[in-house]
Design a protein around this motif. Structure first.
Motif, PDB file in Angstrom:
ATOM      1  N   MET A   1     -25.954 -22.413  11.830  1.00  0.00           N
ATOM      2  CA  MET A   1     -25.710 -21.880  10.495  1.00  0.00           C
ATOM      3  C   MET A   1     -26.564 -20.632  10.245  1.00  0.00           C
ATOM      4  N   HIS A  48     -15.102 -19.852  11.983  1.00  0.00           N
ATOM      5  CA  HIS A  48     -13.850 -20.526  12.348  1.00  0.00           C
ATOM      6  C   HIS A  48     -12.796 -19.528  12.846  1.00  0.00           C
ATOM      7  N   LEU A  77     -18.647 -27.496  13.132  1.00  0.00           N
ATOM      8  CA  LEU A  77     -19.508 -28.153  12.142  1.00  0.00           C
ATOM      9  C   LEU A  77     -20.370 -27.151  11.380  1.00  0.00           C
ATOM     10  N   ASP A  80     -18.140 -25.813   8.686  1.00  0.00           N
ATOM     11  CA  ASP A  80     -17.952 -26.820   7.635  1.00  0.00           C
ATOM     12  C   ASP A  80     -19.207 -26.951   6.778  1.00  0.00           C
ATOM     13  N   ALA A  81     -20.358 -26.986   7.451  1.00  0.00           N
ATOM     14  CA  ALA A  81     -21.615 -27.206   6.729  1.00  0.00           C
ATOM     15  C   ALA A  81     -21.994 -25.992   5.879  1.00  0.00           C
ATOM     16  N   LEU A  83     -19.856 -24.016   4.426  1.00  0.00           N
ATOM     17  CA  LEU A  83     -18.970 -24.093   3.271  1.00  0.00           C
ATOM     18  C   LEU A  83     -19.525 -25.104   2.254  1.00  0.00           C
ATOM     19  N   SER A  84     -19.950 -26.250   2.740  1.00  0.00           N
ATOM     20  CA  SER A  84     -20.543 -27.257   1.856  1.00  0.00           C
ATOM     21  C   SER A  84     -21.822 -26.733   1.216  1.00  0.00           C
ATOM     22  N   PHE A  87     -21.361 -24.485  -1.844  1.00  0.00           N
ATOM     23  CA  PHE A  87     -21.093 -25.176  -3.107  1.00  0.00           C
ATOM     24  C   PHE A  87     -22.340 -25.921  -3.593  1.00  0.00           C
ATOM     25  N   GLU A  88     -23.068 -26.501  -2.651  1.00  0.00           N
ATOM     26  CA  GLU A  88     -24.310 -27.196  -3.010  1.00  0.00           C
ATOM     27  C   GLU A  88     -25.311 -26.203  -3.609  1.00  0.00           C
ATOM     28  N   SER A 110     -13.200 -21.507  -4.799  1.00  0.00           N
ATOM     29  CA  SER A 110     -12.459 -22.450  -3.957  1.00  0.00           C
ATOM     30  C   SER A 110     -10.989 -22.042  -3.879  1.00  0.00           C
ATOM     31  N   ILE A 113     -10.414 -19.162  -1.252  1.00  0.00           N
ATOM     32  CA  ILE A 113     -10.535 -19.414   0.183  1.00  0.00           C
ATOM     33  C   ILE A 113      -9.565 -20.481   0.676  1.00  0.00           C
TER      34      ILE A 113
END
Lengths: 260, 260
Positions: A1, A48, A77, A80-81, A83-84, A87-88, A110, A113
């Motif tokens: 990341m 990605h 991953l 994905d992480a 992206l999470s 938002f976090e 959101s 994307i």
């Protein structure tokens, strides 16, 4: 990341977000967590997009792509992480922004994307490889793949800065032109610059048979089109305070004239 | 996106969310958008987990996996878009929930699936393949890969329903036990049931040399452990109104005794 997020890059999206917040009188500090989150979202999409099954890129921001260094499973991953985490980060770090504004920010980002935004553009882009693509289809790809997120950047900035609906509409149109401009210039650079100058693989669009503006309308017409888009973007800023709009003015010039 | 999301499945996560909302006196309708979003998030993670470079699964919810049907590039994007849609859905559809509660929901969910949650579990899981794995490492995997999101489901339900911090703590511990229970039973089913009974590839854990509870502690001890976890989970519900806690009671029984 960290490898991909901190690899440099032009940071156009966070700059757009902060500049739009300031445009309507908001403080930079309000927009900063959202600006950082937007760069995470953008980086996640790049990781990605570079996959072998997608654009199959080896070079990004002057470094080997994420999956080349860490392997594909880690790269899936990491995307994905990130992206999470975006938002976090907004939910946890933007304490000075009212929750109702944050919920609007979540909705904007959101939607930009998802399957009606970035993902739609990427899908049509991949499916159009090797096919004859019309200007209209090309525009669909870039509006979705690039412009929608840029739009979300400026709209989020305006929301956070406390701007009104009219402000939102103006910056949204500005961003739409900037988004197309960005892509037209990207396509021009791809055929006129080297990999070393770009920090990513040059000439790729020709090899992969992808639709580009120089290919569809010729290099000179593409350059004229870029100039036209820049002016259209600048016109949207006319109603704002000149000093406050200065960063967005300069950003449009920068995007039109960038060399990598 | 529809193919994987609407392929059935036990819907344990949305049920947990709605049951927890009702547990503290909230109405089902308040939790519904968040419950739907959680199933989208879960489905997104399944699509990516099934990739050849990850768990390499051909069968999921009784159907060929997403990338088997639509190809890898579409499956990458379907996962990304489902994750985005989940957040968009909460931001746009949960109009009856106050924005400050929604921001807390965003924080819970995004943290559960990120690099300190689901992604951490999946990464360690993949890296542990073919290696000797201790019980402690196995628990790390399942706490992160499964339990964290289940925790987020119940905590989000309680937040939306207007529960207090003490409620949150109880359901969080309940979910942690349920999460481990879920995985222990999953591991037991993998070695005792057929692919047709499970709706996904059976015996996969043995073939792939993955750490499982039956492998580490033996099948009988794994069954005892499952029973112990169920009872620990049920104990957390003792302080709540029995009628309102009934769905969570039954869900724990269901998870402990499920056959697929």
């Amino acid at each position: 990341m960290r490898y991909s997020l901190l690899a440099g890059g032009k940071r156009v999206r966070p700059i757009l977000c902060i500049a739009s917040c300031e445009l309507v009188g908001g403080d930079e500090s309000l927009a900063m967590p959202i600006a950082c989150a937007i760069e995470m979202i953008h980086t996640a999409s790049l990781i990605h997009d570079d996959f072998p099954c997608m654009d199959n890129d080896d070079l990004r921001r002057g470094k080997p792509t994420n999956h080349k260094v860490f392997g594909e499973s880690t790269a899936v991953l990491a995307g994905d992480a990130l992206l999470s985490l975006a938002f976090e980060y907004i939910a946890c770090k933007a304490n000075n922004v009212s929750p109702d504004r944050l919920v609007r920010v979540f909705a904007e980002l959101s939607s930009a994307i998802g399957s009606k935004g970035l993902v739609a553009g990427q899908l049509v882009d991949i499916e159009s490889e090797g096919k004859v693509v019309s200007l209209k289809e090309l525009e669909f790809i870039h509006v979705h793949k690039t412009a929608k997120l840029l739009e979300a950047c400026v709209v989020c900035g305006v929301i956070i800065g406390g701007g009104n609906d009219n402000n939102n509409e103006k910056v949204r149109i500005y961003a739409r032109f900037i988004g197309l401009l960005f892509q037209v210039v990207d396509d021009i650079l791809d055929v006129t610059k080297s990999s070393m100058e770009l920090g990513k693989t040059a000439g790729k669009d020709l090899v992969s048979n992808k639709a580009t503006y120089p290919k569809v309308m010729g290099i000179d017409e593409a350059k004229n089109f870029a100039y036209h888009l820049m002016n259209q973007a600048l016109q949207q800023l006319a109603c704002f305070d000149t000093a406050k709009a200065a960063p967005l003015y300069h950003l449009a010039y920068y995007i039109a004239n960038r060399q990598n």
